[in-house]
Design a protein around this motif. Structure first.
Motif, mmCIF file in Angstrom:
data_model
loop_
_atom_site.group_PDB
_atom_site.id
_atom_site.type_symbol
_atom_site.label_atom_id
_atom_site.label_comp_id
_atom_site.label_asym_id
_atom_site.label_seq_id
_atom_site.Cartn_x
_atom_site.Cartn_y
_atom_site.Cartn_z
ATOM 1 N N ASP A 248 51.887 26.725 1.609
ATOM 2 C CA ASP A 248 50.466 26.398 1.449
ATOM 3 C C ASP A 248 50.247 24.968 1.869
ATOM 4 O OD1 ASP A 248 47.855 26.180 0.837
ATOM 5 O OD2 ASP A 248 48.037 26.609 -1.316
ATOM 6 N N SER A 249 50.127 24.710 3.159
ATOM 7 C CA SER A 249 50.018 23.353 3.670
ATOM 8 C C SER A 249 48.677 22.726 3.388
ATOM 9 C CB SER A 249 50.282 23.352 5.185
ATOM 10 O OG SER A 249 49.317 24.159 5.831
ATOM 11 N N SER A 250 47.684 23.526 3.015
ATOM 12 C CA SER A 250 46.354 22.973 2.808
ATOM 13 C C SER A 250 46.283 22.067 1.604
ATOM 14 C CB SER A 250 45.341 24.115 2.650
ATOM 15 O OG SER A 250 45.648 24.897 1.506
ATOM 16 N N HIS A 251 47.251 22.192 0.665
ATOM 17 C CA HIS A 251 47.219 21.382 -0.548
ATOM 18 C C HIS A 251 48.053 20.109 -0.421
ATOM 19 C CE1 HIS A 251 45.124 24.456 -2.898
ATOM 20 N NE2 HIS A 251 45.918 25.345 -2.320
ATOM 21 N N ALA A 252 48.797 19.950 0.663
ATOM 22 C CA ALA A 252 49.709 18.804 0.775
ATOM 23 C C ALA A 252 48.916 17.512 0.921
ATOM 24 C CB ALA A 252 50.618 18.985 1.998
ATOM 25 N N PRO A 253 49.221 16.500 0.109
ATOM 26 C CA PRO A 253 48.495 15.233 0.226
ATOM 27 C C PRO A 253 48.869 14.499 1.501
ATOM 28 C CG PRO A 253 50.306 15.040 -1.333
ATOM 29 C CD PRO A 253 50.240 16.485 -0.938
ATOM 30 N N ARG A 254 47.897 13.849 2.109
ATOM 31 C CA ARG A 254 48.134 13.080 3.318
ATOM 32 C C ARG A 254 48.414 11.638 2.899
ATOM 33 N NH1 ARG A 254 46.652 15.730 7.857
ATOM 34 N NH2 ARG A 254 46.463 13.766 8.991
ATOM 35 N N THR A 255 49.674 11.261 2.984
ATOM 36 C CA THR A 255 50.081 9.957 2.461
ATOM 37 C C THR A 255 50.529 9.015 3.558
ATOM 38 O OG1 THR A 255 52.335 10.774 2.114
ATOM 39 C CG2 THR A 255 50.792 10.990 0.277
#
Length: 458
Positions: A248-255
């Motif tokens: 589920d890549s849509s939940h990964a935070p963009r850090t």
């Protein structure tokens, strides 16, 4: 907080249950030998080599660079061949090699040989550090956070002991005796750490591997100091993150933007801190001849002993980006004081400020990278920091012809730029991130934080 006795040794390892404090003492002795003596004894001996061995300022900077190159090589060995981290034989070989390189320094006046010896000492120091820290993470993961913090204080203890040794010998002996004495001290510390148990070997059952991964995560959340160098936990965590992202890549935070600021800050810190760590004593003695420089270096070590545990405790109340910014500003002030003011009070205050922050900055920066869940954050940050250390002495080498004051001013300026990058890191920092796993994503507090701490990050 009471400390429970250590569990029995894992299957396949010899020995009865060990006291956690005994393990802390052995790891601290290894870190004192590898880092405090093997790496940093060069700082108080450098002025003696200028006076007695005819070493030029430029050559002194080159010898420092050789040691930092060796350290980077040793760290890369630990990353590329993780099985070596679990080798007691390699720990013992590294301790012997380190002691031998210290003892061999007075045997020649050849700068090329000195370069090779300091390069070898750097490799040995890095291997000792990696093995000792991995041992702490493996065997003390279920114990209070202050235990590994005090073990990391061994670096400061080694600095203080070796600095005191050089200070005592200085009126009655020359640079050769200082190197021989430091080799003897390293040998004593090597004996004290000789039976340190390395990281436990992984088992083959999936159930045990899952348990170890869970324990590693708990250790990461329990202590800020141990996160700083938890390479194995970082690798396990990266694997979990990749699997979750595929689900589920849509939940990964963009850090990425925060990690970029952190990487820039920590790399610049590597440049600035190592200039002071190499030339602080020589700079103080240039303006205040006598024992003041050596005494200040002893004070650096004493201030460093409790620093890791102290910064970890502060991390329970304030966010790491705030603490990182504060530590960098304090360190910059400490580095600049001997160059801008001079005199005994400035030198002593400088020593305390520098000693209290240089280990703390590392633990804070690397723990922040782990919190951001950036892939291979520990390895990337360590590489940037190591490159910064290599560049530091080379950058200031042209300035050393005019003394060390300009070098310290430049170092302080670089650390201030690192503080600016840390200030950028604070903007919108995700103190509480959605942690994506193979199951439904859940929101967790940042490592070492609790619900009671959440209000401190607003």
């Amino acid at each position: 907080m009471s400390v429970r006795p250590l569990r029995a040794s894992p299957a396949g390892s010899a020995g009865a249950p060990h006291s956690p404090w005994r393990h802390v003492a052995q790891a601290a002795a290894a870190l004192a030998a590898g880092m405090g003596v093997g790496r940093f004894v060069y700082t108080p001996i450098l002025p003696l080599m200028h006076a007695g061995a005819g070493l030029s300022a430029g050559a002194g900077a080159n010898l420092a660079t050789a040691n930092y190159i060796g350290y980077l090589l040793g760290a890369l060995v630990g990353i590329l061949a993780p099985a070596l981290v679990r080798s007691r034989a390699l720990l013992r070989i590294s301790l012997v090699v380190l002691t031998g390189t210290l003892a061999a320094m007075p045997a020649t006046h050849d700068t090329a040989v000195w370069f090779a010896l300091r390069l070898s000492a750097g490799v040995a120091s890095a291997l000792i550090f990696v093995i000792a820290v991995s041992s702490l993470l493996s065997h003390l993961r279920e114990y209070p956070a202050h235990l590994p913090g005090w073990a990391f204080g061994g670096v400061g203890a080694g600095i203080a002991l070796s600095g005191l040794l050089v200070l005592v010998l200085r009126p009655v002996a020359d640079w050769r005796a200082a190197w021989w004495a430091s080799a003897a001290l390293a040998a004593v510390l090597a004996v004290a750490s000789w039976n340190l148990r390395p990281e436990a070997r992984p088992t083959t059952t999936q159930a045990t591997q899952a348990t170890q991964a869970t324990q590693a995560t708990q250790a990461t959340q329990a202590t800020q100091a141990t996160q700083a160098i938890q390479a194995n936990a970082d690798r396990a965590h990266e694997a979990t993150t990749v699997t979750a992202a595929a689900a589920d890549s849509s939940h990964a935070p963009r850090t990425h933007r925060w990690f970029t600021a952190l990487f820039a800050s920590y790399t610049l810190e590597g440049v600035g801190y190592i200039i002071a760590g190499t030339f602080l004593v020589a700079a103080i003695e240039q303006s205040s001849p006598g024992p003041l420089g050596g005494g200040a270096w002893v004070l650096v070590g004493l201030a460093a002993v409790p620093s890791s545990a102290l910064w970890a405790r502060l991390g329970r109340r304030w966010s790491r980006p705030d603490l990182l910014l504060a530590a960098l500003v304090v360190q910059a002030v400490g580095i600049a004081l001997p160059a801008l003011i001079g005199g005994a009070p400035a030198a002593l205050v400088s020593a305390v400020l520098f000693g209290a922050t240089f280990i703390g900055v590392s633990t804070l920066a690397l723990a922040t990278g782990a919190h951001l869940e950036f892939p291979r954050s520990v390895a990337l940050l360590t590489a940037g920091y190591s490159v910064g250390q290599i560049l530091g002495p080379l950058v200031v080498a042209p300035l050393l012809h005019h003394g060390y004051q300009q070098a310290l001013v430049l170092a302080a300026s670089v650390v201030l730029v690192a503080a600016v990058a840390a200030a950028v890191l604070r903007i919108g920092f995700p103190h509480h991130m959605v942690v994506v796993r193979a199951t439904a994503p859940v929101r967790q507090p940042a490592p070492t934080e609790s619900a009671a701490d959440a209000g401190s990050h607003r």
